[in-house]
Design an enzyme around this catalytic site. Sequence first.
Site, PDB file in Angstrom:
ATOM      1  N   ASP A   2       3.068  -9.992  -0.591  1.00 51.80           N
ATOM      2  CA  ASP A   2       4.570  -9.528  -0.316  1.00 51.80           C
ATOM      3  C   ASP A   2       4.827  -9.922   1.217  1.00 51.80           C
ATOM      4  O   ASP A   2       3.934  -9.190   2.121  1.00 51.80           O
ATOM      5  CB  ASP A   2       4.716  -8.134  -0.890  1.00 51.80           C
ATOM      6  N   HIS A  50      14.958  -1.859   2.124  1.00 49.32           N
ATOM      7  CA  HIS A  50      13.607  -0.963   1.722  1.00 49.32           C
ATOM      8  C   HIS A  50      13.673   0.427   1.793  1.00 49.32           C
ATOM      9  O   HIS A  50      14.501   0.793   2.697  1.00 49.32           O
ATOM     10  CB  HIS A  50      12.337  -1.504   2.691  1.00 49.32           C
ATOM     11  N   GLY A  51      12.955   1.222   1.198  1.00 47.19           N
ATOM     12  CA  GLY A  51      12.721   2.586   1.504  1.00 47.19           C
ATOM     13  C   GLY A  51      13.851   3.346   0.677  1.00 47.19           C
ATOM     14  O   GLY A  51      14.214   2.944  -0.269  1.00 47.19           O
TER      15      GLY A  51
HETATM   16  O1  LIG Z   1      11.162  -5.006  -1.660  1.00 44.89           O
HETATM   17  C1  LIG Z   1      10.285  -4.235  -1.700  1.00 44.89           C
HETATM   18  C2  LIG Z   1      10.187  -2.704  -2.161  1.00 44.89           C
HETATM   19  O2  LIG Z   1      11.546  -2.060  -1.968  1.00 44.89           O
HETATM   20  P1  LIG Z   1      11.509  -0.507  -2.427  1.00 44.89           P
HETATM   21  O3  LIG Z   1      11.377   0.185  -0.950  1.00 44.89           O
HETATM   22  O4  LIG Z   1      12.878  -0.681  -2.573  1.00 44.89           O
HETATM   23  O5  LIG Z   1      10.592  -0.201  -3.436  1.00 44.89           O
HETATM   24  N1  LIG Z   1       8.877  -4.481  -1.222  1.00 44.89           N
HETATM   25  O6  LIG Z   1       8.981  -5.895  -0.783  1.00 44.89           O
HETATM   26  C3  LIG Z   1       8.018  -3.560  -1.039  1.00 44.89           C
HETATM   27  C4  LIG Z   1       7.671  -3.404   0.550  1.00 44.89           C
HETATM   28  C5  LIG Z   1       6.490  -2.804   0.755  1.00 44.89           C
HETATM   29  C6  LIG Z   1       6.235  -2.479   2.036  1.00 44.89           C
HETATM   30  O7  LIG Z   1       5.002  -2.286   2.537  1.00 44.89           O
HETATM   31  P2  LIG Z   1       4.356  -1.725   3.666  1.00 44.89           P
HETATM   32  O8  LIG Z   1       4.770  -0.307   4.020  1.00 44.89           O
HETATM   33  O9  LIG Z   1       2.912  -1.715   3.454  1.00 44.89           O
HETATM   34  O10 LIG Z   1       4.851  -2.569   4.657  1.00 44.89           O
HETATM   35 NA    NA Z   2       7.543 -10.361  -2.276  1.00 39.65          NA
HETATM   36 ZN   LIG Z   3      10.561  -6.517   0.287  1.00 41.96          ZN
END
Ligand SMILES: O=C(COP(=O)(O)O)N(O)CCCCOP(=O)(O)O
Ligand code: NA
Ligand SMILES: [Zn+2]
Length: 311
Positions: free
Chosen positions: A88, A184-185
């Site tokens: 990812d 995100h988040g």
């Molecule tokens: O799009 C998403 C998930 O989104 P969400 O926050 O809505 O679940 N993702 O791509 C997951 C992002 C993961 C980030 O991981 P690190 O903290 O290790 O960098």
């Molecule tokens: Na991805």
């Molecule tokens: Zn993402």
Amino acid sequence: PYVNTKEILEKANKEYYAVAALNINNLEFLQAILEAGIEKKSPLIIETSEGAIKYAGTGDPLRGAKFFVDMVKGFADTLDIPVSLHLDHGKDFKYIVSAIKAGYSSVMIDASDKPFEENVKITKEIVKIAHSVGVSVEAELGKLAGIEDNVSSAESVLVNPDEAKKFVEETQVDFLAPAIGTSHGAFKFKGEAKLDYDRLKQVKELTGIPLVLHGASSVVEEIVEIAEKYGADFGGSKGVPSEILKETVQLGINKVNTDTDLRMAFVAGLREYLHNNPKEFDPRNYMKKGKEYVKKVVADRLELLGSAGKA
Ligand SMILES: O=C(COP(=O)(O)O)N(O)CCCCOP(=O)(O)O
Ligand code: NA
Ligand SMILES: [Zn+2]
Ligand SMILES: [Ca+2]
């Protein structure tokens, strides 16, 4: 079995459902996710960020990537449901190459913060390397607000559908993440949750390939309540409502990235268990509740996305 992400997403694209892409950093989240997938007879995409690979490999990208391939492939090859492993938000060439070398099913090259032509150039390079060894590739157009592209929600840049058509033709990328208003988040929307359905519809019509929704966690109310009952402070948290998520699947989203909902579920279970079992210190016991809640959140999401029964 351990399969290629492209196989999972081509089927989802044809039959208009979506597959959850679930982030892990350790064994326990994988166990909970797999139990949900087995129960729901659903395909699963397991994904790790570069941060997860750094965490597991204590700084050595190839060691971290191999750790996840061995763990995920080890489980997947004993199961009847199709499972793939995806990198990812790949940004660092070292991490992307390590994931490919280690045996990941697919990688994301996230150059969405670069100008269009540069994103095309970088993505083409990764596609060339990945495709030469049968690994599929995801890329992103537009910028999510919030942490990942460290842009403020004011600056978030939504996908340009005509650019998306050109991007896919020029890069031959296998799946595309169009920014349509998520972030995100746990704090996704200041006011009402709203995504740009028109752009999504146009991107699907113009590209026809499997599409990815980032920032797709819902921030589950029951989980927030449990976590806050046992000391968490998740005030102001807001995710993508289920109805909106379902609409994006109808409009052509096939891979739904979910991390925040799993993190919140796990910590809610940890807090509850530790509060109620002050004498416990066996990690095989005190992580049970957290795993149970992660499994529940994943199982519900598999139903919502329509992948249940599709294994
Ligand atoms: O799009 C998403 C998930 O989104 P969400 O926050 O809505 O679940 N993702 O791509 C997951 C992002 C993961 C980030 O991981 P690190 O903290 O290790 O960098
Ligand atoms: Na991805
Ligand atoms: Zn993402
Ligand atoms: Ca990005």
